[in-house]
Design a protein around this motif. Structure first.
Motif, mmCIF file in Angstrom:
data_model
loop_
_atom_site.group_PDB
_atom_site.id
_atom_site.type_symbol
_atom_site.label_atom_id
_atom_site.label_comp_id
_atom_site.label_asym_id
_atom_site.label_seq_id
_atom_site.Cartn_x
_atom_site.Cartn_y
_atom_site.Cartn_z
ATOM 1 N N LYS A 196 -41.170 -11.505 -2.563
ATOM 2 C CA LYS A 196 -40.069 -10.544 -2.694
ATOM 3 C C LYS A 196 -40.596 -9.126 -2.914
ATOM 4 O O LYS A 196 -40.128 -8.403 -3.778
ATOM 5 C CB LYS A 196 -39.155 -10.938 -3.870
ATOM 6 C CG LYS A 196 -38.062 -11.911 -3.480
ATOM 7 C CD LYS A 196 -37.142 -12.146 -4.644
ATOM 8 C CE LYS A 196 -35.724 -11.730 -4.293
ATOM 9 N NZ LYS A 196 -34.780 -12.009 -5.372
ATOM 10 N N LEU A 197 -41.574 -8.752 -2.129
ATOM 11 C CA LEU A 197 -42.137 -7.419 -2.251
ATOM 12 C C LEU A 197 -41.674 -6.534 -1.109
ATOM 13 O O LEU A 197 -42.384 -5.664 -0.637
ATOM 14 C CB LEU A 197 -43.674 -7.493 -2.244
ATOM 15 C CG LEU A 197 -44.276 -8.157 -3.472
ATOM 16 C CD1 LEU A 197 -45.751 -8.383 -3.257
ATOM 17 C CD2 LEU A 197 -44.052 -7.297 -4.696
ATOM 18 N N LEU A 198 -40.465 -6.784 -0.638
ATOM 19 C CA LEU A 198 -39.968 -6.036 0.507
ATOM 20 C C LEU A 198 -39.372 -4.707 0.079
ATOM 21 O O LEU A 198 -38.997 -4.532 -1.075
ATOM 22 C CB LEU A 198 -38.885 -6.867 1.212
ATOM 23 C CG LEU A 198 -39.399 -8.146 1.866
ATOM 24 C CD1 LEU A 198 -38.238 -9.026 2.259
ATOM 25 C CD2 LEU A 198 -40.235 -7.805 3.084
ATOM 26 N N GLY A 204 -36.662 -1.789 -0.512
ATOM 27 C CA GLY A 204 -35.354 -1.962 -1.125
ATOM 28 C C GLY A 204 -34.211 -2.178 -0.165
ATOM 29 O O GLY A 204 -33.217 -2.812 -0.494
ATOM 30 N N MET A 239 -47.079 -3.191 -7.317
ATOM 31 C CA MET A 239 -46.043 -2.991 -6.306
ATOM 32 C C MET A 239 -44.724 -3.443 -6.892
ATOM 33 O O MET A 239 -44.588 -4.577 -7.318
ATOM 34 C CB MET A 239 -46.362 -3.860 -5.067
ATOM 35 C CG MET A 239 -46.699 -3.001 -3.886
ATOM 36 S SD MET A 239 -46.518 -3.688 -2.263
ATOM 37 C CE MET A 239 -47.149 -5.269 -2.209
ATOM 38 N N ALA A 259 -40.677 -3.819 -6.138
ATOM 39 C CA ALA A 259 -39.645 -3.712 -5.113
ATOM 40 C C ALA A 259 -38.387 -3.161 -5.762
ATOM 41 O O ALA A 259 -37.880 -3.721 -6.724
ATOM 42 C CB ALA A 259 -39.364 -5.099 -4.520
ATOM 43 N N LEU A 260 -37.890 -2.039 -5.267
ATOM 44 C CA LEU A 260 -36.659 -1.470 -5.808
ATOM 45 C C LEU A 260 -35.478 -2.187 -5.197
ATOM 46 O O LEU A 260 -35.422 -2.365 -3.988
ATOM 47 C CB LEU A 260 -36.570 0.014 -5.476
ATOM 48 C CG LEU A 260 -37.490 0.962 -6.244
ATOM 49 C CD1 LEU A 260 -37.439 2.337 -5.630
ATOM 50 C CD2 LEU A 260 -37.083 1.043 -7.692
ATOM 51 N N SER A 261 -34.558 -2.561 -6.043
ATOM 52 C CA SER A 261 -33.372 -3.191 -5.479
ATOM 53 C C SER A 261 -32.572 -2.115 -4.769
ATOM 54 O O SER A 261 -32.702 -0.933 -5.088
ATOM 55 C CB SER A 261 -32.540 -3.804 -6.603
ATOM 56 O OG SER A 261 -32.072 -2.775 -7.447
ATOM 57 N N PRO A 262 -31.746 -2.508 -3.813
ATOM 58 C CA PRO A 262 -30.946 -1.508 -3.091
ATOM 59 C C PRO A 262 -30.168 -0.601 -4.032
ATOM 60 O O PRO A 262 -30.060 0.592 -3.802
ATOM 61 C CB PRO A 262 -29.997 -2.363 -2.231
ATOM 62 C CG PRO A 262 -30.711 -3.638 -2.064
ATOM 63 C CD PRO A 262 -31.521 -3.863 -3.307
ATOM 64 N N LYS A 305 -32.439 2.158 -5.470
ATOM 65 C CA LYS A 305 -32.773 3.192 -4.499
ATOM 66 C C LYS A 305 -31.607 4.149 -4.322
ATOM 67 O O LYS A 305 -31.783 5.341 -4.200
ATOM 68 C CB LYS A 305 -33.100 2.556 -3.150
ATOM 69 C CG LYS A 305 -34.554 2.170 -3.010
ATOM 70 C CD LYS A 305 -35.262 3.081 -2.013
ATOM 71 C CE LYS A 305 -36.756 3.029 -2.228
ATOM 72 N NZ LYS A 305 -37.393 1.889 -1.573
ATOM 73 N N MET A 326 -42.080 11.656 1.988
ATOM 74 C CA MET A 326 -43.487 11.420 2.202
ATOM 75 C C MET A 326 -43.896 10.061 1.636
ATOM 76 O O MET A 326 -44.728 9.380 2.190
ATOM 77 C CB MET A 326 -44.316 12.497 1.499
ATOM 78 C CG MET A 326 -43.864 13.891 1.827
ATOM 79 S SD MET A 326 -45.227 14.961 2.188
ATOM 80 C CE MET A 326 -44.847 15.435 3.809
ATOM 81 N N ARG A 330 -42.704 6.874 3.738
ATOM 82 C CA ARG A 330 -43.350 6.612 5.024
ATOM 83 C C ARG A 330 -44.579 5.773 4.819
ATOM 84 O O ARG A 330 -45.451 6.107 4.083
ATOM 85 C CB ARG A 330 -43.721 7.936 5.684
ATOM 86 C CG ARG A 330 -42.871 8.178 6.897
ATOM 87 C CD ARG A 330 -43.320 9.379 7.665
ATOM 88 N NE ARG A 330 -42.503 10.544 7.415
ATOM 89 C CZ ARG A 330 -42.984 11.789 7.433
ATOM 90 N NH1 ARG A 330 -44.221 12.001 7.658
ATOM 91 N NH2 ARG A 330 -42.192 12.790 7.211
#
Lengths: 232, 312, 283
Positions: B55-57, B59, C1, C3-6, C9, C280, C283
């Motif tokens: 789950k490192l995708l 956001g 790393m 992961a940001l939840s939607p 963000k 930046m 990307r």
């Protein structure tokens, strides 16, 4: 008259660390080489051995500590401004990182146009020249309207080649042009390079750490180790 | 017995030009103690597949399907439970070692952190474990290396540090994402040797993601080829290199140095609007009429699963 | 790393947008005030009415010691702040850009000379110099803008120089040189677009700093008495009985205006900078 060859004569490059220190790091030690039009000279060596420095010196982007680079009979260091300019267009360099070689803030069309303008092509013929250039490297028109980060590594490298070709160089120094690319894309670019050489008769200095790649493209191979260049 | 089962996994992004399926309904099984190589060109979705497991995708990715690990669906685990698995039972080795390491902390501290956080080992003991680990990774002066910063070490060394961090806790599965990309011959050999030794020693399974079939050949038991978001062939390594079944697999193999750098004809398709029917058909030298109309399902030929009408 | 939840963000994007909207709205408000002052202000700020009047129907913010309508003063005051702020900043940014670009690109001797000059300028104490200059020259706001601009360029030059040095080593700059572009062309066509995202926020912050400098100078009496400025209003309020007599309608509004205008600029520049960073980073 024979077309001029590109020659490095006993080129050395050393860096001194610190202002007062006498310690010198010799990256290149009396390296000599010669490339003629139409042939490919391969230069092999591991990362960090000074291959890029050698490439830059041959292209005139960096000056050697000692030794000379000759284009034909003229030494680079002795060239006047106009001769220097002509040398610039005759000897080009392609770098390893394809996306980094293009200005990230400019669309491909602008990057290409700016070089095209240098050649003096009249305005109305510019679009035509652009499309021809793209075709010769296997790209389609839609590439023009994108930014480098929107293209793949292979596509970017092709754009870089198209741009360099505008100047109709006699020699291209390629510094690890395919190392950052996938295996399959590498094959495509290598074939493209060979085809371009057949069509234009350019000479290549092909620098890489990858033995199989260097052997595939080169007519002659030199190995750079400890600052010295050995030919087998 | 599979330790990781991926079922109908789809990873989708919304873009300005329409939905992009980086991974399109992929099913794959990863067996215990095997090395499975996931091979494909840049942009085919293989990295996304690897990242989806932990789950490192990014956001904005929309994920559907199941990833079963020891009976649990990893995709339904909460952010609270995942860190237990990440690094501990399933670890991930990133590309670009120099960028993946924290530039302002010594490598020793970064490795110790792994021990400290997951196993709650005290800092002093963690430092000792770090030295032992570095020694096993082939560093002859572990204390010295541990005190250095990433910028003081070479790319190859940093890659080995990353691998060390990934295997510190004896994970069951190691996912290595392009571990040899951009490295020269010597370093490639080193990294391959490293991974080989580790999987034998730790008895971990290795999921190797790469664009390089040569590397896959040296390390893997099974090869899965990915094209445009789909798995087109899964085959035991020996069978694969003796003769791949899918035309794309064959073309990919042909483009490698040992086989003469023969380029795959055509260009990679758009992931937003992939070709109808079989996605490879526009570039395939053996395409038939049906290839442009219907998408082939997976057919079984001995030990190989191949998604191609030629093997119906 | 991580992961940001939607949702996460979106919030950072929303927060950034909030800054941008709020800041831009405030900025626009003050810009309109300064541009259309003659039409917005209820009275001519130099016209004398009954002095020391409290806020009322005739004068919404009362009058000062000379009987000038404070609200009109306030509106006209935005002009000076804006002119000095923009003027000083434009000058500082122009000089700073040129110095930083040339210094970072050509290195060697030009670099040494330019950085030496920068160091000298940095060493000169600004406020004392401004006071001395103000004592000898007629204190007009052009002089103030000039002096502020002439001293603020140094920090911009430094930042531009280090970014230039960084960008200079990138392959596309080397390629441009290789393709035969002149040094000047490379600097302005290749390097400059890639450092603008750092320069623009700094420019805006310099505007803010210059505004505060002007207000401070006016407050201590070095300002231009022939123009209405917020700093000068504060000066008069404090020195001519406004503070002692608790006339908050006289000394609070100018202070609040200075604060709000500067804040709006800071917000907008923050939003621009974080937007660039996100672009930046993503990307």
């Amino acid at each position: 008259m024979l077309s001029p060859s590109l020659r490095a004569d006993e080129v050395s490059r050393a860096y001194s660390s610190g202002l007062l220190s006498k310690r010198k790091k010799t990256v290149l030690d009396r390296v000599s080489l010669e490339v003629k039009k139409g042939e490919t000279l391969g230069i092999m060596g591991e990362s960090g051995t000074g291959k890029t420095t050698l490439g830059k010196i041959i292209t005139g982007l960096e000056a050697p500590s000692t030794g000379n680079v000759f284009y034909g009979e003229k030494s680079l260091s002795r060239m006047k401004n106009t001769e220097r300019k002509r040398f610039r267009s005759r000897v080009q360099m392609v770098f390893q990182n394809p996306e980094g070689s293009l200005n990230p803030r400019k669309k491909i069309e602008l990057s290409l146009n700016q070089v095209l303008k240098l050649t003096g092509t009249p305005g109305r013929k510019q679009k035509e020249a652009l499309l021809l250039a793209l075709e010769s490297v296997g790209l389609t028109e839609d590439v023009l309207y994108r930014y480098p980060h929107q293209l793949s590594g292979g596509q970017n490298q092709r754009v870089v080649l198209a741009r360099v070709l505008f100047l109709q160089p006699h020699f291209i120094v390629l510094d690890e042009p395919t190392s950052a690319l996938d295996m399959s894309v590498q094959a495509q670019i290598l074939h493209l390079l060979k085809r371009l050489q057949r069509e234009t008769g350019m000479g290549y200095v092909f620098i890489s750490h990858d033995r199989s790649v260097v052997e595939f493209v080169s007519d002659r191979i030199g190995i750079l180790a400890n600052g010295r260049l050995h030919f087998s | 017995m599979s330790c990781l089962q991926i079922r109908n996994l789809t990873v989708r992004f919304g873009t300005a030009s329409g939905p992009l399926k980086a991974v399109d309904c992929v099913s794959l099984a990863h067996e215990k103690e095997e090395t499975l190589a996931l091979v494909g060109e840049t942009g085919c979705g293989k990295s996304m597949l690897g990242r989806a497991v932990l789950k490192l995708l990014p956001g904005d990715a929309l994920v559907s399907g199941e990833i079963l690990y020891e009976g649990r669906n990893l995709l339904s685990l909460s952010e609270k439970d995942l860190p237990v698995i990440r690094g501990n039972e399933i670890s991930y080795v990133l590309q670009n070692p120099s960028l993946a390491l924290d530039p302002v902390r010594t490598v020793g501290k970064q490795i110790s952190e792994v021990f400290h956080i997951h196993r709650r080992i005290k800092i002093k003991d963690a430092a000792r474990k770090t030295d032992l680990l570095l020694q096993r990774m082939g560093f002859s002066t572990p204390e010295e290396i541990a005190s250095l910063y990433p910028f003081q070490l070479s790319e190859g060394m940093n890659q080995r540090i990353l691998i060390a961090m990934a295997v510190a806790l004896h994970p069951r599965i190691i996912i290595a994402d392009e571990p040899t990309k951009g490295l020269d011959e010597r370093l490639k050999k080193e990294v391959i040797g490293e991974l080989d030794r580790i999987k034998k020693e730790k008895e971990s399974s290795l999921l190797l993601i790469s664009h390089d079939l040569g590397v896959a050949r040296k390390l893997s038991n099974r090869i899965a080829i990915m094209y445009c978001g789909q798995i087109v062939e899964v085959s035991p390594a020996a069978d694969f290199f003796a003769g791949p079944l899918h035309p794309y697999s064959r073309a990919l193999l042909e483009s490698h140095p040992e086989n003469g750098f023969n380029p795959v004809p055509g260009t990679a398709p758009s992931m937003i609007a992939p070709p109808r029917g079989c996605r490879f058909h526009p570039r395939c030298g053996r395409k038939m009429d049906i290839c442009a109309e219907k998408e082939p399902q997976q057919y079984r030929k001995k030990e190989t699963d191949v998604k191609c009408f030629l093997h119906r | 790393m991580k992961a940001l939840s939607p949702a996460q963000k979106r919030i950072s994007g929303e927060r950034r947008n909030a800054f941008l909207l709020f800041g831009a709205a405030l900025m626009a408000f003050f810009l309109v005030l300064s541009l259309f002052a003659p039409w917005i202000a209820p009275r001519d700020p130099w016209e004398r009415f009954e002095p020391y009047a409290a806020p009322g129907k005739e004068h919404l913010l009362g009058t000062n010691d000379l009987g000038h309508d404070i609200l009109s003063e306030l509106i006209y005051g935005s002009r000076v702040s804006l002119i000095v702020g923009l003027g000083a900043s434009l000058l500082a940014t122009a000089i700073g850009l040129l110095v930083g670009l040339f210094s970072g690109y050509f290195k060697g001797v030009p670099d040494e000379i330019l950085m030496g000059a920068t160091d000298i300028f940095l060493m000169i104490p600004r406020i004392p110099l401004i006071i001395i200059l103000a004592a000898f020259l007629k204190p007009s706001f052009w002089i103030i803008a000039l002096v502020i601009g002439l001293f603020w360029w140094t920090s911009i030059a430094r930042v531009v120089r280090s970014k230039t040095i960084q960008v200079r080593e990138m392959p596309f700059v080397q390629s441009a040189e290789c393709l035969g572009f002149s040094g000047r062309r490379v600097i302005f066509s290749e390097i400059l677009p890639n450092i603008l995202h750092i320069v623009v926020p700094k420019f805006m912050l310099t505007v803010a700093a210059a505004m505060i400098s002007e207000a401070s100078l006016s407050f201590i009496g070095l300002g231009d008495p022939s123009m209405k400025s917020w700093g000068l209003m504060l000066n008069y309020a404090f020195n001519r009985g406004g503070f002692i007599n608790g006339m908050w309608w006289w000394f609070l509004p100018p202070g609040i205006c200075i604060t709000l205008f500067v804040l709006s600029i800071v917000f907008v520049s923050f939003a621009i900078q974080s937007g660039e960073e996100r672009q930046m980073g993503l990307r």
